[in-house]
Motif scaffolding. Structure first.
Motif, short mmCIF file in Angstrom:
data_model
loop_
_atom_site.label_atom_id
_atom_site.label_comp_id
_atom_site.label_asym_id
_atom_site.label_seq_id
_atom_site.Cartn_x
_atom_site.Cartn_y
_atom_site.Cartn_z
N TYR A 112 0.80 -1.29 0.03
CA TYR A 112 0.03 -0.09 -0.15
C TYR A 112 1.11 1.12 0.35
CZ TYR A 112 -3.87 -3.35 1.16
OH TYR A 112 -4.47 -4.45 1.35
N ASP A 135 -3.62 7.79 -0.46
CA ASP A 135 -3.29 6.90 -0.87
C ASP A 135 -3.05 7.37 -2.43
OD1 ASP A 135 -4.94 5.82 1.25
OD2 ASP A 135 -6.10 4.79 0.23
N ASN A 167 -4.25 2.62 -4.02
CA ASN A 167 -2.60 2.07 -3.39
C ASN A 167 -2.55 1.56 -3.46
OD1 ASN A 167 -4.23 1.95 -1.16
ND2 ASN A 167 -3.31 2.75 -0.24
N ARG A 172 1.09 5.58 0.28
CA ARG A 172 0.91 6.41 0.71
C ARG A 172 1.42 8.18 0.36
NH1 ARG A 172 -0.39 3.22 4.64
NH2 ARG A 172 0.99 4.95 6.25
#
Length: 124
Positions: free
Chosen positions: A56, A63, A92, A58
């Motif tokens: 994931y 995101d 994401n 960020r």
């Protein structure tokens, strides 16, 4: 006067000790139960699942779309080395079909067309 200076110093010390930690690039707390690393002003969270891993991404707490990213993973477990590519999986999130054992060292390489590659290191 001594009392005022002492009071101000105590307030400043208290504020430094108990103030929440803030990152200019977003929180480093895991949102998906994984291990979080920060690199090149972005936050990368690697989540180990039973037979795969999810990554994931960020940027500044928001995101970051993984659609245009190319990423790969290398897992070093003892004397064994495994490699796989990540596939964008909406939003994401990127997923790679590879198992990660406890104690393994992991290298993730993320490339965007506009930037140079980013390498992130993890240890499980």
């Amino acid at each position: 006067m001594k009392v005022v200076i002492t009071f101000v110093l105590m307030v400043l010390l208290f504020a430094m000790i108990f103030a929440p930690k803030v990152s200019a690039h977003g929180s480093l707390e895991p949102k998906h139960g994984g291990i979080v690393q920060e690199a090149h002003d972005m936050v990368f969270e690697l989540v180990k699942e039973e037979k795969s891993v999810s990554l994931y991404i960020r940027d500044h707490g928001e995101d970051y779309s993984a659609t245009d990213l190319v990423a790969s993973i290398v897992v070093l477990a003892g004397k064994e080395k495994s490699e796989a590519s990540f596939i964008p999986s909406g939003g994401n999130r990127m997923v790679a079909d590879i198992a990660v054992s406890e104690g393994a060292k992991v290298l993730v390489r993320v490339t965007d067309d506009d930037h140079h590659p980013i390498t992130i290191r993890y240890t499980f």
